[in-house]
Design an enzyme around this catalytic site. Structure first.
Site, PDB file in Angstrom:
ATOM      1  N   GLU A   8      26.286  23.142  21.774  1.00 36.08           N
ATOM      2  CA  GLU A   8      25.249  22.120  21.629  1.00 36.08           C
ATOM      3  C   GLU A   8      23.957  22.707  21.061  1.00 36.08           C
ATOM      4  OE1 GLU A   8      25.648  18.966  21.866  1.00 36.08           O
ATOM      5  OE2 GLU A   8      27.718  19.119  22.582  1.00 36.08           O
ATOM      6  N   GLU A  29      22.721  21.087  17.570  1.00 39.16           N
ATOM      7  CA  GLU A  29      21.518  20.265  17.577  1.00 39.16           C
ATOM      8  C   GLU A  29      20.282  21.000  17.062  1.00 39.16           C
ATOM      9  OE1 GLU A  29      21.019  18.433  21.397  1.00 39.16           O
ATOM     10  OE2 GLU A  29      22.687  17.048  21.050  1.00 39.16           O
ATOM     11  N   ALA A  36      21.641  18.852  24.601  1.00 39.34           N
ATOM     12  CA  ALA A  36      22.610  18.507  25.645  1.00 39.34           C
ATOM     13  C   ALA A  36      23.815  17.841  25.011  1.00 39.34           C
ATOM     14  CB  ALA A  36      21.976  17.583  26.682  1.00 39.34           C
ATOM     15  N   ARG A  92      32.808  -0.646  45.639  1.00 39.60           N
ATOM     16  CA  ARG A  92      31.829   0.177  44.930  1.00 39.60           C
ATOM     17  C   ARG A  92      32.268   0.345  43.480  1.00 39.60           C
ATOM     18  NH1 ARG A  92      28.762  -1.165  48.119  1.00 39.60           N
ATOM     19  NH2 ARG A  92      27.880  -0.006  49.882  1.00 39.60           N
ATOM     20  N   GLU A 135      28.525  11.505  36.924  1.00 36.85           N
ATOM     21  CA  GLU A 135      28.152  12.544  35.958  1.00 36.85           C
ATOM     22  C   GLU A 135      27.503  13.737  36.655  1.00 36.85           C
ATOM     23  OE1 GLU A 135      25.578  13.276  31.859  1.00 36.85           O
ATOM     24  OE2 GLU A 135      25.147  11.525  33.104  1.00 36.85           O
ATOM     25  N   LEU A 152      28.241  16.356  25.971  1.00 40.41           N
ATOM     26  CA  LEU A 152      29.348  16.139  26.895  1.00 40.41           C
ATOM     27  C   LEU A 152      30.271  17.346  26.974  1.00 40.41           C
ATOM     28  CD1 LEU A 152      30.437  12.542  25.825  1.00 40.41           C
ATOM     29  CD2 LEU A 152      29.047  13.151  27.803  1.00 40.41           C
ATOM     30  N   GLU A 173      21.774  11.078  15.824  1.00 43.07           N
ATOM     31  CA  GLU A 173      21.288  12.431  15.559  1.00 43.07           C
ATOM     32  C   GLU A 173      20.802  12.618  14.118  1.00 43.07           C
ATOM     33  OE1 GLU A 173      24.499  14.964  16.667  1.00 43.07           O
ATOM     34  OE2 GLU A 173      24.134  14.752  18.827  1.00 43.07           O
ATOM     35  N   ARG A 191      17.409   6.512  22.155  1.00 46.08           N
ATOM     36  CA  ARG A 191      18.379   6.209  23.209  1.00 46.08           C
ATOM     37  C   ARG A 191      18.425   4.694  23.384  1.00 46.08           C
ATOM     38  NH1 ARG A 191      21.824  10.307  23.522  1.00 46.08           N
ATOM     39  NH2 ARG A 191      20.822  12.297  24.038  1.00 46.08           N
ATOM     40  N   PRO A 222      23.847   9.603  41.153  1.00 47.92           N
ATOM     41  CA  PRO A 222      24.981   9.626  42.081  1.00 47.92           C
ATOM     42  C   PRO A 222      25.276   8.302  42.772  1.00 47.92           C
ATOM     43  CG  PRO A 222      23.088  10.783  43.007  1.00 47.92           C
ATOM     44  CD  PRO A 222      22.755  10.494  41.579  1.00 47.92           C
ATOM     45  N   GLY A 223      24.341   7.351  42.723  1.00 43.10           N
ATOM     46  CA  GLY A 223      24.615   6.050  43.318  1.00 43.10           C
ATOM     47  C   GLY A 223      25.474   5.152  42.430  1.00 43.10           C
TER      48      GLY A 223
END
Length: 208
Positions: free
Chosen positions: A97, A101, A80, A41, A124, A82, A148, A68, A119-120
């Site tokens: 943030e 921003e 948003a 995996r 994160e 990290l 940004e 993006r 999740p696959g």
């Protein structure tokens, strides 16, 4: 029957990290399946993120439009970012943030929802906060860079965001999850019944 996610970890026979990037990496695990077979995996290792659904007194949500590159689109999103430091308090990161921003601060903070984005294929975890009691932040604005630089900011009525989500016009995970969670909370026990801002987060433990 209680419907809830539970912690579980299957046996790993071998692991490798074939790629290490600036913020994330890729890990390869050989995982033992329930029938005894071993399957490889590959997944992205991510430090975690926070997002802020900032709701003003007029029922509008603060959103921003940003390019993006992986999806080759400019997406409408909520603020948003990290979790830059392991164990970082997610509330402090969310406040940072919102300031950086949008140059906005908030008086009332709640946990709106917690989500695994993919999740696959990625570990994160994102905590989405609800921020109310908005006002302009003091001091100089944060100096933007990279994507940004040309951020567009807007305050959009909640109903318009719901319409755009259901029409397939808005796609950002945190925006979609945050907006629909807000609607569900309003129709349920109310926003004041949401978890406190410092509620435990097992996916990314932190010091209060």
């Amino acid at each position: 029957m209680t419907i809830r996610d539970t912690r579980e970890e299957w046996e790993i026979r071998a692991t490798d990290t074939p790629f290490v990037g600036n913020k994330t990496s890729v890990r390869t695990d050989d995982v033992v399946m329930p029938d005894g077979t071993v399957v490889r995996r590959d997944y992205q290792v991510h430090p975690g993120s926070v997002a802020v659904l900032a709701l003003d007194d007029a029922g509008r949500v603060l959103v921003l439009r940003q390019y993006r590159h992986p999806v080759r689109q400019k997406l409408w999103e909520i603020p948003a970012g990290l979790l830059d430091v392991p164990g970082e308090n997610p509330l402090h990161a969310a406040q940072r943030e919102l300031y950086e921003e949008a140059h906005v601060k908030a008086e009332d903070w709640r946990v709106l929802t917690d989500v695994y984005t993919t999740p696959g294929g990625c570990d994160e975890a994102v905590r989405i906060f609800l921020a109310r009691g908005l006002s302009d932040a003091e001091g100089e604005r944060f100096e933007a860079e990279h994507e940004e630089i040309d951020l567009e900011l807007a305050r959009v009525p909640l109903e318009e965001l719901v319409r755009g989500i259901l029409a397939g016009e808005l796609h950002n995970t945190c925006l979609v999850v945050g907006v629909l969670s807000l609607v569900a909370a309003e129709r349920g026990d109310g926003l004041d019944a949401l978890r406190p801002a410092q509620a435990p987060w097992p996916a990314r433990p932190f010091e209060a």
